[in-house]
Write an enzyme that holds these catalytic residues in place. Structure first.
Site, PDB file in Angstrom:
ATOM      1  N   TRP A  47       0.860  -1.163  -0.116  1.00  0.00           N
ATOM      2  CA  TRP A  47       0.029   0.130  -0.073  1.00  0.00           C
ATOM      3  C   TRP A  47       0.601   1.280   0.015  1.00  0.00           C
ATOM      4  O   TRP A  47       1.855   1.710   0.652  1.00  0.00           O
ATOM      5  CB  TRP A  47      -0.739   0.150   1.231  1.00  0.00           C
ATOM      6  N   ASN A  49      -0.132   5.971   0.140  1.00  0.00           N
ATOM      7  CA  ASN A  49      -0.894   6.885  -0.038  1.00  0.00           C
ATOM      8  C   ASN A  49      -0.158   8.242  -0.136  1.00  0.00           C
ATOM      9  O   ASN A  49       1.085   8.155  -0.911  1.00  0.00           O
ATOM     10  CB  ASN A  49      -2.250   6.963   0.649  1.00  0.00           C
ATOM     11  N   ASP A  50      -0.417   9.412   0.525  1.00  0.00           N
ATOM     12  CA  ASP A  50       0.112  10.533   0.366  1.00  0.00           C
ATOM     13  C   ASP A  50       1.712  10.525   0.103  1.00  0.00           C
ATOM     14  O   ASP A  50       2.470   9.929   0.811  1.00  0.00           O
ATOM     15  CB  ASP A  50      -0.251  11.375   1.575  1.00  0.00           C
ATOM     16  N   GLN A  66       3.415   7.716   2.487  1.00  0.00           N
ATOM     17  CA  GLN A  66       2.588   6.848   3.586  1.00  0.00           C
ATOM     18  C   GLN A  66       2.539   5.313   2.903  1.00  0.00           C
ATOM     19  O   GLN A  66       2.361   5.212   1.833  1.00  0.00           O
ATOM     20  CB  GLN A  66       1.019   7.273   3.525  1.00  0.00           C
ATOM     21  N   PHE A 106       1.876   9.312  10.273  1.00  0.00           N
ATOM     22  CA  PHE A 106       0.769  10.031   9.283  1.00  0.00           C
ATOM     23  C   PHE A 106       1.682  10.939   8.527  1.00  0.00           C
ATOM     24  O   PHE A 106       3.019  11.096   8.589  1.00  0.00           O
ATOM     25  CB  PHE A 106      -0.148  10.424  10.073  1.00  0.00           C
ATOM     26  N   SER A 107       1.020  11.630   7.686  1.00  0.00           N
ATOM     27  CA  SER A 107       1.670  12.727   6.912  1.00  0.00           C
ATOM     28  C   SER A 107       2.518  13.724   7.442  1.00  0.00           C
ATOM     29  O   SER A 107       2.127  14.017   8.358  1.00  0.00           O
ATOM     30  CB  SER A 107       0.643  13.116   5.599  1.00  0.00           C
ATOM     31  N   GLU A 232      -7.084  18.280   5.040  1.00  0.00           N
ATOM     32  CA  GLU A 232      -5.944  17.315   5.271  1.00  0.00           C
ATOM     33  C   GLU A 232      -4.783  18.059   4.468  1.00  0.00           C
ATOM     34  O   GLU A 232      -5.142  18.625   3.487  1.00  0.00           O
ATOM     35  CB  GLU A 232      -6.220  16.043   4.765  1.00  0.00           C
ATOM     36  N   TRP A 319      -9.838   8.595  -2.181  1.00  0.00           N
ATOM     37  CA  TRP A 319     -10.285   7.720  -0.769  1.00  0.00           C
ATOM     38  C   TRP A 319     -11.568   6.928  -1.158  1.00  0.00           C
ATOM     39  O   TRP A 319     -11.960   6.030  -0.527  1.00  0.00           O
ATOM     40  CB  TRP A 319     -10.308   8.391   0.355  1.00  0.00           C
TER      41      TRP A 319
HETATM   42  C1  FRU Z   1      -4.443  12.047   3.633  1.00  0.00           C
HETATM   43  C2  FRU Z   1      -4.449  11.107   4.844  1.00  0.00           C
HETATM   44  C3  FRU Z   1      -3.638  12.420   5.914  1.00  0.00           C
HETATM   45  C4  FRU Z   1      -3.314  11.314   6.716  1.00  0.00           C
HETATM   46  C5  FRU Z   1      -2.591  10.212   5.930  1.00  0.00           C
HETATM   47  C6  FRU Z   1      -2.881   8.960   6.627  1.00  0.00           C
HETATM   48  O1  FRU Z   1      -4.739  10.980   2.516  1.00  0.00           O
HETATM   49  O2  FRU Z   1      -5.708  10.845   5.396  1.00  0.00           O
HETATM   50  O3  FRU Z   1      -4.537  13.258   6.674  1.00  0.00           O
HETATM   51  O4  FRU Z   1      -2.193  11.877   7.653  1.00  0.00           O
HETATM   52  O5  FRU Z   1      -3.441  10.289   4.897  1.00  0.00           O
HETATM   53  O6  FRU Z   1      -2.588   7.898   5.817  1.00  0.00           O
END
Ligand code: FRU
Length: 514
Positions: A47, A49-50, A66, A106-107, A232, A319
């Protein structure tokens, strides 16, 4: 993302604080799986993400992200790491930050601490300093509100190894359920570090002399922009208006849900920053979006980029369906990097995205067309001796109804074009292949045309499973992913309402970055 945290909170127990073996993609031909992006960064496995902690240092662009190394759905977050010398080719690095007793990682952002104001390095060896959100899922489960705090880590070896600060967290939670994603920079005018962090429905600005102790300076945003979801991943930076001497400040705020085409999106505000407060130019501005497509989220910019450039990178997903897109053994890629400029159009200021020019260097062969007249439909596949699966298209077309149709022999296709009556650009991926994993995936995707000229300039980049479109010199941008069962290798131009003129079109075939 907040809607999935409770679901996955239980998984905190799954991670261990000892370092697991780094994940390697041992596929004999790595990065060749179905739908694997060939021009975009994606993690070897599992996985993502950000994008996080993007900082340029000693000839390298660092990209942290992430990452959950144990599954291809979201889970206990780590910071994955990759480096690049040109922002096009990437080298995967071992995981940089693991969850700890304060929570998941987290980010957040990262900077070069030029003057060693933090004291973590020396004058000869300046530290890289990252500040991120510690998300404590145990505290969240207990029903507390203060489970997100901001923590610091530093590196003294060019971003390879990171040490967490003993006195973390450095910013405590005043009682907000959502309090995350710090991004920070040195403000030469007020001679201090400035940090912006989001708190549900607004942003908070903090100041510091040493990156370790921070005090709150101001708030922004409760009455501004889109509030269809949680704020975010903020960013705050100056830009000089192109062709003028005017310095303005841009506040980027990602939001989920509440994006322009549903789910996740990246809005921005133009204003001033006086060392304490961000003052938005307009009272109640119409929301402006960096990218109107459904698949550019959590985008922020590089710190310390050469030439004072503002280079933006987003996570190429949403998301609404990120956890269930049909890819394996990885999930998600990033957008291509884009340089952000600020331009004045009919008196108002807009962000303009310019595709990172390194992409041109991937060109293997090229075909140029001029003065094409398209009546009904023009199939270019015969003229193009290469597939358009990975391609860069640039040109100019009349501002009347048209679409570019990328298709495969199975009849699956993605359309991108302009609806002159509605003055809207669109992407249609309703029949693009695998779509039935989510009803959100087949919704209409539209974006307003902001320019008014009779011609539309366009830049399109197709990859195996994505399309990025920059219309009107990057004034309107759309990004969308798709999952065809065979490559979308053929190109047609379609004109539904009479003859349309394509003044110029250059199609370049791009080679894989892997
Ligand atoms: C944005 C988010 C951030 C958070 C991270 C968690 O996509 O929700 O706000 O830090 O992803 O994975």
């Amino acid at each position: 993302m907040n809607n999935i945290i409770p679901l996955l909170a239980f998984s905190l127990a799954l991670y261990s604080c000892t370092k697991p073996e780094p994940v390697v993609n041992d596929d004999p031909k790595p990065f060749s799986e179905a739908h694997r992006p060939q021009l975009h960064f994606s993690p070897p496995e599992m996985w993502m993400n950000d994008p996080n902690g993007m900082v340029y240092y000693k000839g390298e662009y660092h990209l942290f992200y992430q990452h959950y190394p144990d599954s291809s759905v979201w889970g206990p977050m780590h910071w994955g790491h990759a480096t690049s010398k040109d922002l096009i080719h990437w080298e995967h690095q071992p995981i940089a930050l693991y969850p700890d007793s304060l929570g998941m990682i987290f980010s957040g952002g990262a900077v070069v601490d030029e003057k060693n104001s933090s004291g973590f390095g020396t004058a000869d060896n300046r530290p890289l300093v990252a500040i991120y959100t510690s998300h404590n899922a145990e505290m969240e489960k207990q029903g507390r509100n203060d489970y997100e705090t901001q923590s610091l880590a530093y590196s003294l070896d060019d971003g390879r190894n990171w040490t967490k600060y003993d006195n973390n967290p450095i910013i405590r939670n005043p009682g907000y359920r959502d309090f995350r994603d710090p991004k920070f920079f040195w403000d030469e005018e007020s001679k201090k570090w400035i940090l912006v962090v989001v708190a549900g429905d607004h942003a908070e600005i903090f100041g510091s002399k040493d990156l370790k102790s921070w005090n709150k300076l101001s708030e922004f945003g409760k009455e501004y922009g889109s509030h269809g979801g949680v704020w975010e991943c903020p960013d705050l930076f100056p830009l000089t208006v192109v062709g003028e001497n005017t310095k303005k400040w841009i506040m980027i705020i990602n939001i989920n849900p509440g994006g322009p085409n549903g789910g996740s999106g990246t809005q921005y505000f133009v204003g001033d920053f006086d060392g304490e407060k961000f003052i938005c130019d307009t009272d109640k501005p119409v929301t402006s979006w960096v990218d109107y497509g459904p698949d550019s989220y959590a985008g922020v910019t590089w710190s310390n980029a050469p030439g004072n450039k503002r280079i933006f990178l987003g996570w190429m997903s949403n998301w609404a369906y990120a956890n269930i897109v049909p890819t394996t053994p990885w999930r998600s890629a990033n957008t291509l990097p884009r340089e952000l400029n600020l331009i004045r159009i009919n008196g108002s200021l807009h962000l303009q995205s310019v595709l990172w020019d390194g992409i041109e260097r991937l060109s293997q062969s090229e075909k140029k067309f001029a003065n094409l007249s398209v009546q009904d439909s023009l199939d270019l596949s015969g003229e193009l001796v290469f597939p358009v699966t990975k391609s860069l298209l640039r040109g100019e077309i009349e501002a009347r109804d048209f679409s570019f149709i990328f298709s495969n022999p199975k009849g699956q296709h993605v359309k991108v074009g302009f609806d002159s009556k509605a003055r809207q650009f669109f992407i249609d991926r309703k029949r693009s292949g695998k779509t039935n994993f989510s009803a959100d995936f087949v919704k209409d995707i539209v974006a307003p045309r902001l320019a008014t000229s009779g011609r539309i300039k366009f830049t399109l980049v197709t990859d195996v499973s994505s399309l990025e479109v920059l219309f009107d010199d990057g004034l309107t941008v759309l990004t969308a992913v798709y999952f065809p069962e065979e490559d979308l290798s053929q190109l047609k131009i379609y004109s539904p309402t009479g003859v349309i003129k394509v003044d110029s079109l250059t199609v370049s075939q791009l080679s894989s970055i892997w």
